[in-house]
Design a protein around this motif. Structure first.
Motif, PDB file in Angstrom:
ATOM      1  N   ILE A 170       1.590  -6.447  -9.120  1.00 32.03           N
ATOM      2  CA  ILE A 170       1.172  -6.405  -7.707  1.00 32.03           C
ATOM      3  C   ILE A 170       2.116  -7.257  -6.865  1.00 32.03           C
ATOM      4  CG2 ILE A 170      -0.634  -7.090  -6.073  1.00 32.03           C
ATOM      5  CD1 ILE A 170      -2.677  -6.495  -8.337  1.00 32.03           C
ATOM      6  N   LEU A 171       2.386  -8.473  -7.319  1.00 33.84           N
ATOM      7  CA  LEU A 171       3.247  -9.380  -6.568  1.00 33.84           C
ATOM      8  C   LEU A 171       4.683  -8.864  -6.514  1.00 33.84           C
ATOM      9  CD1 LEU A 171       1.916 -12.813  -7.886  1.00 33.84           C
ATOM     10  CD2 LEU A 171       1.613 -11.868  -5.608  1.00 33.84           C
ATOM     11  N   ALA A 172       5.141  -8.289  -7.600  1.00 35.87           N
ATOM     12  CA  ALA A 172       6.501  -7.739  -7.625  1.00 35.87           C
ATOM     13  C   ALA A 172       6.649  -6.636  -6.586  1.00 35.87           C
ATOM     14  CB  ALA A 172       6.820  -7.201  -9.022  1.00 35.87           C
ATOM     15  N   GLN A 173       5.633  -5.786  -6.484  1.00 32.06           N
ATOM     16  CA  GLN A 173       5.678  -4.698  -5.497  1.00 32.06           C
ATOM     17  C   GLN A 173       5.595  -5.241  -4.073  1.00 32.06           C
ATOM     18  OE1 GLN A 173       2.674  -1.730  -6.112  1.00 32.06           O
ATOM     19  NE2 GLN A 173       3.540  -0.309  -4.629  1.00 32.06           N
ATOM     20  N   GLU A 174       4.697  -6.209  -3.854  1.00 31.52           N
ATOM     21  CA  GLU A 174       4.522  -6.782  -2.518  1.00 31.52           C
ATOM     22  C   GLU A 174       5.774  -7.503  -2.034  1.00 31.52           C
ATOM     23  OE1 GLU A 174      -0.289  -7.830  -2.489  1.00 31.52           O
ATOM     24  OE2 GLU A 174       1.188  -9.427  -2.425  1.00 31.52           O
ATOM     25  N   LEU A 175       6.432  -8.228  -2.937  1.00 33.00           N
ATOM     26  CA  LEU A 175       7.538  -9.114  -2.549  1.00 33.00           C
ATOM     27  C   LEU A 175       8.911  -8.538  -2.869  1.00 33.00           C
ATOM     28  CD1 LEU A 175       5.937 -12.460  -3.832  1.00 33.00           C
ATOM     29  CD2 LEU A 175       5.800 -11.458  -1.547  1.00 33.00           C
ATOM     30  N   SER A 176       8.929  -7.297  -3.364  1.00 32.79           N
ATOM     31  CA  SER A 176      10.199  -6.623  -3.713  1.00 32.79           C
ATOM     32  C   SER A 176      11.011  -7.462  -4.703  1.00 32.79           C
ATOM     33  CB  SER A 176      11.026  -6.356  -2.440  1.00 32.79           C
ATOM     34  OG  SER A 176      10.327  -5.521  -1.556  1.00 32.79           O
ATOM     35  N   LEU A 177      10.319  -7.942  -5.724  1.00 34.38           N
ATOM     36  CA  LEU A 177      10.965  -8.701  -6.791  1.00 34.38           C
ATOM     37  C   LEU A 177      10.652  -8.028  -8.124  1.00 34.38           C
ATOM     38  CD1 LEU A 177       9.909 -12.286  -5.627  1.00 34.38           C
ATOM     39  CD2 LEU A 177      12.188 -11.290  -5.408  1.00 34.38           C
ATOM     40  N   SER A 178      11.307  -8.463  -9.181  1.00 35.42           N
ATOM     41  CA  SER A 178      11.006  -7.889 -10.489  1.00 35.42           C
ATOM     42  C   SER A 178       9.791  -8.590 -11.088  1.00 35.42           C
ATOM     43  CB  SER A 178      12.206  -8.055 -11.430  1.00 35.42           C
ATOM     44  OG  SER A 178      12.348  -9.409 -11.828  1.00 35.42           O
ATOM     45  N   ALA A 179       9.078  -7.855 -11.936  1.00 36.38           N
ATOM     46  CA  ALA A 179       7.899  -8.432 -12.591  1.00 36.38           C
ATOM     47  C   ALA A 179       8.306  -9.618 -13.460  1.00 36.38           C
ATOM     48  CB  ALA A 179       7.196  -7.371 -13.440  1.00 36.38           C
ATOM     49  N   THR A 180       9.522  -9.574 -14.025  1.00 35.70           N
ATOM     50  CA  THR A 180      10.000 -10.675 -14.861  1.00 35.70           C
ATOM     51  C   THR A 180      10.161 -11.949 -14.040  1.00 35.70           C
ATOM     52  OG1 THR A 180      11.180  -9.133 -16.308  1.00 35.70           O
ATOM     53  CG2 THR A 180      11.857 -11.444 -16.395  1.00 35.70           C
ATOM     54  N   GLN A 181      10.710 -11.815 -12.834  1.00 34.72           N
ATOM     55  CA  GLN A 181      10.852 -12.985 -11.956  1.00 34.72           C
ATOM     56  C   GLN A 181       9.487 -13.612 -11.671  1.00 34.72           C
ATOM     57  OE1 GLN A 181      13.308 -10.802  -8.923  1.00 34.72           O
ATOM     58  NE2 GLN A 181      14.379 -12.766  -8.774  1.00 34.72           N
ATOM     59  N   ILE A 182       8.526 -12.747 -11.360  1.00 34.53           N
ATOM     60  CA  ILE A 182       7.174 -13.234 -11.043  1.00 34.53           C
ATOM     61  C   ILE A 182       6.553 -13.914 -12.268  1.00 34.53           C
ATOM     62  CG2 ILE A 182       4.862 -12.583 -10.293  1.00 34.53           C
ATOM     63  CD1 ILE A 182       6.888 -12.139  -8.111  1.00 34.53           C
ATOM     64  N   GLU A 183       6.640 -13.255 -13.414  1.00 38.19           N
ATOM     65  CA  GLU A 183       6.040 -13.800 -14.637  1.00 38.19           C
ATOM     66  C   GLU A 183       6.654 -15.140 -15.007  1.00 38.19           C
ATOM     67  OE1 GLU A 183       6.711 -10.641 -17.353  1.00 38.19           O
ATOM     68  OE2 GLU A 183       5.165  -9.337 -16.467  1.00 38.19           O
ATOM     69  N   ASN A 184       7.984 -15.238 -14.878  1.00 32.01           N
ATOM     70  CA  ASN A 184       8.655 -16.493 -15.229  1.00 32.01           C
ATOM     71  C   ASN A 184       8.271 -17.620 -14.267  1.00 32.01           C
ATOM     72  OD1 ASN A 184       9.875 -15.215 -17.346  1.00 32.01           O
ATOM     73  ND2 ASN A 184      11.891 -15.057 -16.402  1.00 32.01           N
ATOM     74  N   ALA A 185       8.160 -17.280 -12.989  1.00 34.19           N
ATOM     75  CA  ALA A 185       7.759 -18.285 -11.998  1.00 34.19           C
ATOM     76  C   ALA A 185       6.337 -18.768 -12.284  1.00 34.19           C
ATOM     77  CB  ALA A 185       7.848 -17.715 -10.591  1.00 34.19           C
ATOM     78  N   LEU A 186       5.422 -17.824 -12.552  1.00 39.53           N
ATOM     79  CA  LEU A 186       4.034 -18.191 -12.843  1.00 39.53           C
ATOM     80  C   LEU A 186       3.941 -19.021 -14.119  1.00 39.53           C
ATOM     81  CD1 LEU A 186       2.196 -14.832 -11.967  1.00 39.53           C
ATOM     82  CD2 LEU A 186       2.269 -16.931 -10.611  1.00 39.53           C
ATOM     83  N   SER A 187       4.788 -18.700 -15.082  1.00 40.89           N
ATOM     84  CA  SER A 187       4.804 -19.454 -16.332  1.00 40.89           C
ATOM     85  C   SER A 187       5.255 -20.897 -16.087  1.00 40.89           C
ATOM     86  CB  SER A 187       5.749 -18.778 -17.333  1.00 40.89           C
ATOM     87  OG  SER A 187       5.825 -19.520 -18.529  1.00 40.89           O
ATOM     88  N   LEU A 188       6.266 -21.072 -15.238  1.00 39.61           N
ATOM     89  CA  LEU A 188       6.736 -22.420 -14.906  1.00 39.61           C
ATOM     90  C   LEU A 188       5.669 -23.205 -14.151  1.00 39.61           C
ATOM     91  CD1 LEU A 188      10.409 -21.562 -13.901  1.00 39.61           C
ATOM     92  CD2 LEU A 188       9.726 -23.070 -15.781  1.00 39.61           C
ATOM     93  N   PHE A 189       4.964 -22.521 -13.241  1.00 41.68           N
ATOM     94  CA  PHE A 189       3.857 -23.186 -12.528  1.00 41.68           C
ATOM     95  C   PHE A 189       2.814 -23.674 -13.535  1.00 41.68           C
ATOM     96  CE2 PHE A 189       4.581 -20.213  -8.657  1.00 41.68           C
ATOM     97  CZ  PHE A 189       5.546 -21.078  -8.159  1.00 41.68           C
ATOM     98  N   ALA A 190       2.490 -22.803 -14.489  1.00 45.63           N
ATOM     99  CA  ALA A 190       1.457 -23.136 -15.480  1.00 45.63           C
ATOM    100  C   ALA A 190       1.873 -24.334 -16.333  1.00 45.63           C
ATOM    101  CB  ALA A 190       1.186 -21.920 -16.364  1.00 45.63           C
ATOM    102  N   GLU A 191       3.177 -24.512 -16.509  1.00 45.62           N
ATOM    103  CA  GLU A 191       3.685 -25.640 -17.298  1.00 45.62           C
ATOM    104  C   GLU A 191       3.735 -26.933 -16.491  1.00 45.62           C
ATOM    105  OE1 GLU A 191       7.509 -24.421 -18.640  1.00 45.62           O
ATOM    106  OE2 GLU A 191       6.726 -22.732 -19.822  1.00 45.62           O
TER     107      GLU A 191
END
Length: 720
Positions: free
Chosen positions: A7-28
């Protein structure tokens, strides 16, 4: 099922990998400044704005999912959850849409519909609804309603019965999600806000005069207009209404809800729909539209506040030089504080230059003595009461001296709040509030960022309607801005206050206090790794903070750069290949341009990080803020009465709002450059032309001493 990342990748015109990696870093536990600066390979070089947007939208979607779960469980518990409804709820992407779907099933207080059901009228309402079809040409409502007459239930007449059935149907219509969504959208696109000033306030007696007879389309209302209207209403001066075409609304509802050709049933439905709209929909939908515009106004105003605060915090520092700081005053005199080149307070001396020639002469001798004794290079004068008079007095003193320090007028907004704060009392327990204020003024000149972080951003005076916007959102956004600015500039580990350290990535208030305590007990830090000896500062905090902490003249020259310690090995490899000793790394700017970075790419360090490292090594330890500039106010122009149309002046931008910019021209009252006067061309956003702290040339257009208003222009004379 679509994931948050998709959803975020589509909204922000980014790749799902970018979003997942960013969320993973936040979680850490990684902070946004750290990720943006030191994890570019992981996120595909996402910047702070993108990362904050991802974090905020992820929080929104998480809360939305949690709310969906609560609603689904509530409806299921009531035995009313269908597969179709479940699918609609699960597909929702907006909280408003979700609440519309839940509305019919939401527990309510006893309504007229509830009481009608208690009286046994639901079967009649169901029957009436079943008759509402194109096939039904006539129907006897009275005959059917007569069956439900019951004196025990206070249903004494057919009219009583039909009214109860109408109440049940009206509530059902008012809770239909599709109808509410359509009307809400109609109000947004075609509604008009209308305001008028109440009769208790004659013309010219209120600051809301422009809203006396005011109309503006809902879709066009500017943020500052919306907030002003709501403030005027809250203060009891304005009456604010949402106007729309009620005939159109009723026509729409009838077209959606009436199918029968039976005249009496059509009339019943028309009456029911009118009642349902006026009683059950109009107020709530109007409130939702107002709330939507308020939310939009809040967001836009906070954006402006953020931009202004960023510019103010990143104002060019005059530098860490011996400073004489003055908090001006007439009756109580001028409070003069001396600061050394590390911003350390040295001494205090009051002078009274505005109380007769004898005291003025003595004040001049004192100022001259202080300048010579402490080798003063900067003079900071607060821009409050008596500032221009004090400025002129200092100019007189400097004319008699060979070596003249730079004299600057400093915006003192919020200085009095800081000087009376717990933080100031802790920092200077034995000093009077006025002395603390003078110290703050001097430190603002030396390093604005280091001093301004001690003050609540709302007190700095660069916002608009800051007390009217969402306070929780405002605090978060302003805290984010301060954090971003502090980490962008970097912090001197050996001079930073605990308050400043608190905003460094990975450093909590407790750790910040521990750093200062350790420094006071053990002396200056010699290298970055030494901070691991600070209590409660573990490997994770070190990872997050180290790159933003600077150590001047320490063991390792890289400790005074933005290069992270984790990248020191690659810098040493580059230096070795260039046959450049690490101790002379700051002298190799020309050599770095020839480096083939691809040779140094590893699994963890890619080109983005290597390019950042080279950029940093080309200017090691250099402050990223702009070069310091200051305005020179015109001599003899000290008050409003000294101004005249056509006068050309130099000033400093103190605030930027969406209708223009306020400029300090040295008369104790900022002038307004309206958006139409900012440039010779059309200006859509004032922030594209000016920024807080900028020195600008302006021309006086109009002066209203009674209202204390000054209109200024930055357009060329021919542009008017």
């Amino acid at each position: 099922m679509t994931t948050f990342s998709q959803i975020l990748a589509q909204e922000l015109s980014l790749s799902a990998t970018q979003i997942e990696n960013a969320l993973s870093l936040f979680a850490e536990g990684a902070t946004i400044p750290f990720i943006a600066r030191y994890r570019k390979e992981v996120t595909g070089s996402l910047d702070e704005v993108q990362l904050r947007t991802i974090a905020e939208r992820h929080t929104y979607l998480t809360e939305l999912e949690q709310r969906k779960s609560v609603i689904l469980n509530a409806i299921a518990s009531a035995g009313k959850l269908t597969d179709e409804l479940k699918a609609k709820i699960e597909a929702c992407q907006q909280k408003t849409e979700l609440e519309d779907l839940y509305l019919p099933y939401k527990p309510k207080r006893r309504t007229r519909a509830t009481m009608a059901r208690e009286k046994g009228l639901e079967p009649l309402a169901d029957w009436i609804e079943s008759m509402n079809t194109p096939e039904v040409k006539s129907v006897s409502l009275s005959e059917e309603a007569a069956k439900y007459i019951s004196p025990d239930h206070k249903l004494n007449t057919v009219e009583d019965v039909l009214q109860g059935a109408s109440d049940i149907l009206a509530e059902a219509v008012a809770e239909k999600a599709d109808l509410r969504a359509y009307l809400r959208d109609y109000f947004m696109k075609s509604g008009v806000f209308v305001s008028r000033i109440k009769k208790d306030y004659p013309e010219g007696t209120t600051k809301f005069e422009m809203y006396r007879e005011f109309q503006i389309p809902v879709k066009s209302v500017a943020p500052h207009n919306m907030l002003a209207l709501l403030r005027g209403e809250a203060e009891g001066v304005l009456k604010l209404e949402l106007s729309f075409d009620e005939d159109y609304v009723m026509s729409y509802l009838e077209s959606e809800e009436i199918y029968t050709k039976a005249t009496l049933l059509r009339e019943f439905y028309q009456t029911m729909l009118k009642d349902g709209f006026n009683r059950l929909m109009k107020t709530s939908l109007t409130t939702e539209v107002r709330s939507d515009r308020k939310t939009y106004a809040d967001a836009e105003s906070i954006k402006t506040f953020e931009a202004n605060l960023r510019e103010l915090l990143l104002s060019p520092p005059a530098g860490m030089k011996p400073t004489l700081a003055i908090d001006p005053g007439f009756r109580t005199g001028c409070k003069v504080a001396i600061l050394d080149e590390t911003a350390k307070y040295i001494t205090y001396q009051p002078v009274f230059p505005h109380q007769g020639s004898q005291k003025r002469e003595q004040a001049a001798k004192t100022i001259k003595h202080l300048i010579e004794t402490y080798q003063i290079e900067l003079i900071a004068i607060g821009n409050g009461t008596a500032s221009r008079e004090t400025d002129e007095f200092i100019s007189e003193v400097l004319k008699t001296m060979e070596r003249k320090p730079i004299k600057v007028m400093v915006n003192e907004s919020g200085a009095s709040i800081y000087s009376a704060s717990d933080l100031a009392r802790e920092e200077f327990p034995d000093l009077d509030v006025t002395v603390r204020g003078a110290i703050s003024i001097g430190r603002r000149l030396q390093d604005p960022l280091a001093e301004l972080v001690k003050i609540d951003p709302k007190s700095i005076g660069v916002g608009q309607y800051q007390h009217d916007v969402d306070q929780k959102l405002l605090k978060k956004k302003l805290d984010d801005t301060v954090e971003s600015c502090v980490n962008y500039v970097g912090v001197d580990l050996n001079t930073a206050s605990a308050q400043l350290l608190t905003f460094v990535s990975g450093i909590s208030p407790t750790i910040a206090n521990n750093i200062v305590t350790y420094r006071n007990q053990q002396g200056a830090f010699k290298n970055r790794r030494e901070i691991l000896k600070v209590p409660k500062l573990g490997p994770k905090a070190f990872e997050q903070s180290a790159g933003f902490l600077r150590i001047r003249n320490g063991d390792n020259p890289l400790d005074n750069t933005a290069v992270h310690p984790e990248s020191y090995p690659v810098v040493k490899a580059i230096a070795s290949d260039l046959q450049l000793p690490l101790a002379k790394i700051n002298q190799g700017a020309d050599r770095f341009k020839s480096v083939d970075l691809n040779r140094y790419v590893t699994d963890t360090i890619g080109l983005p990080t290597l390019e950042d490292i080279i950029q940093e090594l080309e200017k090691p330890g250099r402050d990223p803020r702009d070069e310091f500039k200051y305005a020179t106010f015109k001599e003899g122009v000290n008050e409003l009465k000294d101004l005249s149309p056509g006068m050309e002046l130099e000033g400093i931008v103190t605030n930027v709002v969406n209708f223009g910019a306020f400029v300090d021209i040295g008369v104790h009252q900022d002038g307004l450059v309206h958006i139409s006067q900012l440039a010779d061309r059309f200006v859509e956003d004032p922030k594209q032309i000016v920024k807080v702290g900028q020195v600008v040339k302006v021309r006086v257009m109009e002066v209203n001493e009674k209202l204390k208003r000054v209109s200024l222009s930055m357009r060329s004379p021919r542009g008017n």
